[in-house]
Design a protein around this motif. Structure first.
Motif, short mmCIF file in Angstrom:
data_model
loop_
_atom_site.label_atom_id
_atom_site.label_comp_id
_atom_site.label_asym_id
_atom_site.label_seq_id
_atom_site.Cartn_x
_atom_site.Cartn_y
_atom_site.Cartn_z
N LEU A 186 -3.30 2.87 -3.20
CA LEU A 186 -3.68 2.89 -1.80
C LEU A 186 -3.75 1.49 -1.18
CD1 LEU A 186 -6.45 5.64 -1.80
CD2 LEU A 186 -4.06 5.85 -1.15
N ARG A 187 -3.96 0.47 -2.01
CA ARG A 187 -4.02 -0.88 -1.46
C ARG A 187 -3.38 -1.85 -2.43
NH1 ARG A 187 -8.32 -3.71 -3.88
NH2 ARG A 187 -9.93 -2.42 -4.89
N PRO A 228 0.83 -1.21 0.00
CA PRO A 228 0.00 0.00 0.00
C PRO A 228 0.87 1.26 0.00
CG PRO A 228 -0.81 -1.59 1.60
CD PRO A 228 0.51 -2.11 1.12
N SER A 271 -4.45 7.51 -5.11
CA SER A 271 -4.51 8.90 -4.65
C SER A 271 -3.45 9.68 -5.41
CB SER A 271 -4.27 8.99 -3.14
OG SER A 271 -2.93 8.64 -2.83
N ALA A 328 -11.55 5.92 -5.23
CA ALA A 328 -11.01 6.56 -4.02
C ALA A 328 -10.24 5.58 -3.16
CB ALA A 328 -12.14 7.19 -3.22
N SER A 329 -10.53 4.30 -3.28
CA SER A 329 -9.81 3.31 -2.47
C SER A 329 -8.66 2.66 -3.23
CB SER A 329 -10.78 2.22 -2.00
OG SER A 329 -11.31 1.51 -3.12
N LEU A 330 -8.53 3.02 -4.52
CA LEU A 330 -7.47 2.41 -5.33
C LEU A 330 -6.22 3.30 -5.40
CD1 LEU A 330 -9.50 0.92 -8.31
CD2 LEU A 330 -8.45 -0.32 -6.42
N PRO A 387 -14.19 1.62 -7.57
CA PRO A 387 -13.90 2.31 -6.29
C PRO A 387 -12.58 3.07 -6.36
CG PRO A 387 -13.36 -0.01 -6.10
CD PRO A 387 -13.91 0.16 -7.49
#
Length: 787
Positions: free
Chosen positions: A516-517, A466, A505, A501-503, A499
């Motif tokens: 991000l992950r 991450p 930035s 926003a969760s992948l 998604p």
């Protein structure tokens, strides 16, 4: 005082912003004010606000300014009270000389809106100069037989004042022989003439001394005196006579020193000393005596001082010729100074505007005036600037010009302009003056940020950590300052299911992108989104770029064996007839790998065997075949362990165990007849039980296979809806792979292959066996034969 004047001039040059619209500029009615010379500094001349009909503070609001010719400032404007004050003492004689009235011209410039108001200030003379004779003693020689009424011209006095304060008349002390009268020349100067009232008698009085007084008209009057010494001579009855009563000559103002202007000549009919003539200036001012020199013998008039047409263009010189007897004659020489082009034009800058916002419409950059002290063509002026500049010159009133923009300026093309204003007169040779103006262009936010690429492709290996930096985007803005400061942001994805926003930035300042992950290739192979770049201008401008992220596969999935199934139930036994030839297809191991590319390339090898050398496995197809002919000595039961390995780094593998049973044969001719079989069944109940049990096991096995396939299909259908799995097209001729062979797989069997879009021939997700009709029956038959 000079430093303050220069400071005021610089301040005056930068305070104004004029907006000219067509020919709307107009000057108000001219007003004339007056002030007495030598008045102290700060004297109130007038209240301009009241005269112009403006409010007290409106002069400051409209940016009023007093502009005079040249760089010398005679006036001071109080913007708060509207009073026009005297900036310094005025000397009328220094400003105007003998010119009357003495008028100083000045303009009032109002900035918004632009307005010129022409005004005049009359400097009133005060009686601060007394008449002065050039010689304190005047020598005269008169013949004793001079008749009464004879007029004898005398040297005049000069008074620098004008009007009533100038020289008005001459007087002499009372006497019995003479009186004086006052005459005026054509230029207004007054000179005395001595008039003989009574015949002279040399024997009685050989000389006389008189006091000549010159009076001006001031209050109180001022005076100057000179002594007249008169010698009474014997008779000399012929006075010298000039060949011309008036000489007119023209001379260039740049004539050299000691050049002869003209030669005057006079003759006397007398002889001896009475016939000898000498020349001298008569009624000559100090300026004439400093400028010209007269040869008393030859009559040559020489130039002894450089001429200046702009100071004085005409000289009137009176010449007197005297003989030895004291008689004289007069003539006048008119000297006309011819102008030459010896004064370059002058440029006076009134205001300048810099910087100028780009993209502005027609804007006034500078206001200036031009002048030339020469006359005629020498004083005619034309102004110009370079042709390749986006500026033009517009003439205004009274030799005023405005420099305005011709087109909208673009700071990104050119941020600064060096403008040279050339002022040229029309004289010969032409003289010119150049003035340089530097104009800067201020930035306006008219350029949106531009990305270095319209689309970016980034590759990220799956199972990443991450907050991993996966790449950067970059945008530049041609503007400057805050208008060029770029801020990056993620734009809402077009696919609402993504998604974003969760992948990933993005760093708003640098444009760096971070995962991000941890990403999973098998779950998400690629995704794309748009990033925005906005500047900090007002209003802000922005642009977009597409970012495509490709997830690179990592070898994190071991091969999975589809056939034979390894579900913990009874192992599948393959039957091989002993009469099989070498290369007989025993079975085929079918496996898949969830990875892609070379990570999914599978190879097969025989890891263990009951009897090495009897069976072999084809490395690429997984087919298990006999390596040689079978013999009676070969064991009946064989256990084979097949290793399935992918081509990843490091490679992952799986193993499958096969059970092979050698039989004498199980083809249709070797099977017993139904009647015999029934009789055998009745004869041997144990065999019947075994057959029923085998059929049950085979049915259970088939049902398990169907359930397993159904579950896999459901899972893959969901993955296909998310990951884009579809029935393979492209390199495969159809959606079924057909495998034919002999032995236990003598019946044809098929596998349905599900491929991902764009994958190669070796990239698949799973294989589903499609059993042909009768497969269960064949299985049961083989079981019966086995037992």
């Amino acid at each position: 005082m000079e430093a303050r004047g220069e400071h005021f001039l610089r301040q005056r040059q930068v305070l104004f912003l004029f907006v000219f619209l067509g020919g709307s500029l107009a000057g108000s009615e001219s007003r004339r004010y007056s002030v007495v010379e030598e008045t102290e500094r700060g004297y109130l001349i007038a209240n301009l606000a009241k005269d112009l009909g403006l409010g007290v503070g409106e002069l400051a609001v409209r940016g009023a300014q007093v502009v005079s010719k040249g760089n010398k400032q005679h006036f001071q404007l109080n913007h708060q009270t509207g009073d026009l004050l005297l900036h310094e003492k005025l000397d009328r004689e220094e400003l105007c000389g003998l010119t009357e009235p003495c008028i100083l011209h000045f303009q009032i410039l109002l900035q918004t809106p632009l307005q010129f108001i022409t005004n005049e200030l009359q400097v009133i003379d005060v009686n601060d100069h007394s008449p002065v004779f050039f010689e304190n003693e005047i020598q005269l020689k008169l013949l004793e037989n001079t008749p009464p009424g004879t007029i004898i011209p005398l040297e005049n006095a000069e008074d620098l004042d004008v009007g009533r304060n100038s020289l008005q008349n001459y007087t002499i002390a009372p006497n019995s022989h003479f009186h004086v009268i006052t005459r005026s020349r054509r230029d207004g100067r007054k000179y005395p003439q001595l008039v003989l009232d009574k015949v002279l008698d040399r024997e009685e009085q050989p000389e006389l001394i008189l006091t000549l007084t010159a009076l001006d008209g001031g209050s109180p009057p001022r005076s100057g005196i000179a002594q007249i010494h008169i010698l009474v001579l014997d008779i000399n009855d012929n006075a010298p006579e000039f060949t011309q009563s008036l000489y007119e000559v023209q001379i260039l103002e740049n004539s050299p020193i000691n050049s002869v202007i003209v030669t005057v000549s006079a003759s006397d009919l007398d002889t001896g000393n009475f016939g000898t003539v000498s020349y001298a200036f008569f009624h000559a001012s100090e300026e004439i005596r400093k400028t010209f020199q007269l040869n008393p013998i030859t009559g040559d008039i020489l130039l002894v001082k450089y001429l200046n047409y702009e100071v004085m263009n005409t000289y009137e010189v009176d010449i007197e010729a005297k003989d030895g007897g004291g008689l004289s004659g007069e003539t006048t020489v008119i000297v006309q100074v011819v102008d030459v082009n010896d004064n370059p034009p002058e440029l006076t800058l009134s205001s300048i505007t810099s910087p100028i916002p780009e993209n502005s419409p027609e804007t006034v950059v500078a206001v200036f005036s031009v002048s030339d002290l020469d006359s005629g063509d020498n004083g005619r002026i034309m102004c110009s600037i370079e042709n390749n500049l986006p500026f033009i010159l517009k003439p205004s009133i009274e030799n005023f010009y405005t420099l305005v923009t011709n087109t909208a300026l673009d700071r990104e093309s050119q941020a600064e302009y060096n403008i040279t204003i050339t002022v040229t007169d029309l004289g010969t040779p032409r003289l010119k003056t150049q003035h340089n103006i530097t104009v800067t262009v201020s930035d306006v936010n008219d350029n949106a940020p531009a990305f270095s690429q319209a689309a970016y492709t980034l590759r990220v290996r799956e199972n990443n950590s991450p907050a991993l930096h996966i790449g950067s985007v970059s945008a530049t803005d041609r503007d400057s300052g805050a208008n060029a400061q770029v801020t990056y942001s993620l734009l809402p994805p077009q696919d609402p299911q993504l998604p974003l926003a969760s992948l990933v930035s993005i760093n708003a300042d640098t444009g760096q992108l971070f995962a991000l992950r941890s990403l999973d290739f098998e779950a998400l192979r690629a995704f794309e989104f748009r990033v925005g770049a906005a500047d900090r201008g007002s209003p802000a401008l922005s642009s977009q770029a597409l970012v495509r992220v490709l997830v690179v596969d990592d070898n994190d999935n071991a091969p999975f064996v589809l056939y034979p199934l390894q579900n913990g139930s009874a192992p599948c036994t393959e039957l091989v007839p002993r009469a099989a030839e070498a290369g007989y297809l025993v079975t085929k191991v079918v496996a898949v790998d969830g990875d892609s590319g070379q990570n999914a390339w599978l190879s097969y090898q025989l890891l263990k065997a009951t009897e090495p050398g009897l069976f072999g496995v084809w490395a690429h197809s997984g087919e298990v075949r006999t390596a040689r002919l079978l013999s009676e000595r070969d064991a009946v039961k064989h256990r084979l362990v097949v290793l399935v390995k992918d081509n990843g780094e490091p490679p992952l593998s799986a193993s499958v165990t096969l059970h092979v049973l050698l039989v004498d044969g199980f083809s249709q001719p070797y099977l017993p007849l139904p009647d015999a079989a029934a009789a055998e069944a009745r004869a041997d109940p144990l065999t019947v039980y075994l057959v029923v049990a085998l059929a049950s096991v085979s049915s259970l096995f088939l049902f398990s296979v169907l359930v397993f396939v159904a579950v896999r299909l459901c899972r893959r259908s969901r993955a296909a809806s998310e990951g884009g799995c579809s029935v393979a097209e492209g390199p495969f001729p159809g959606h079924l792979v057909d495998v034919s062979g002999a032995g236990t797989l003598s019946h044809s069997y098929q596998y349905e292959v599900c491929l991902t879009e764009g994958s190669g021939t070796n990239e698949f997700k799973f294989l589903k066996p499609v059993f042909p009709n009768g497969l269960v029956q064949d299985t049961e038959t083989k079981a019966k034969l086995q037992f």
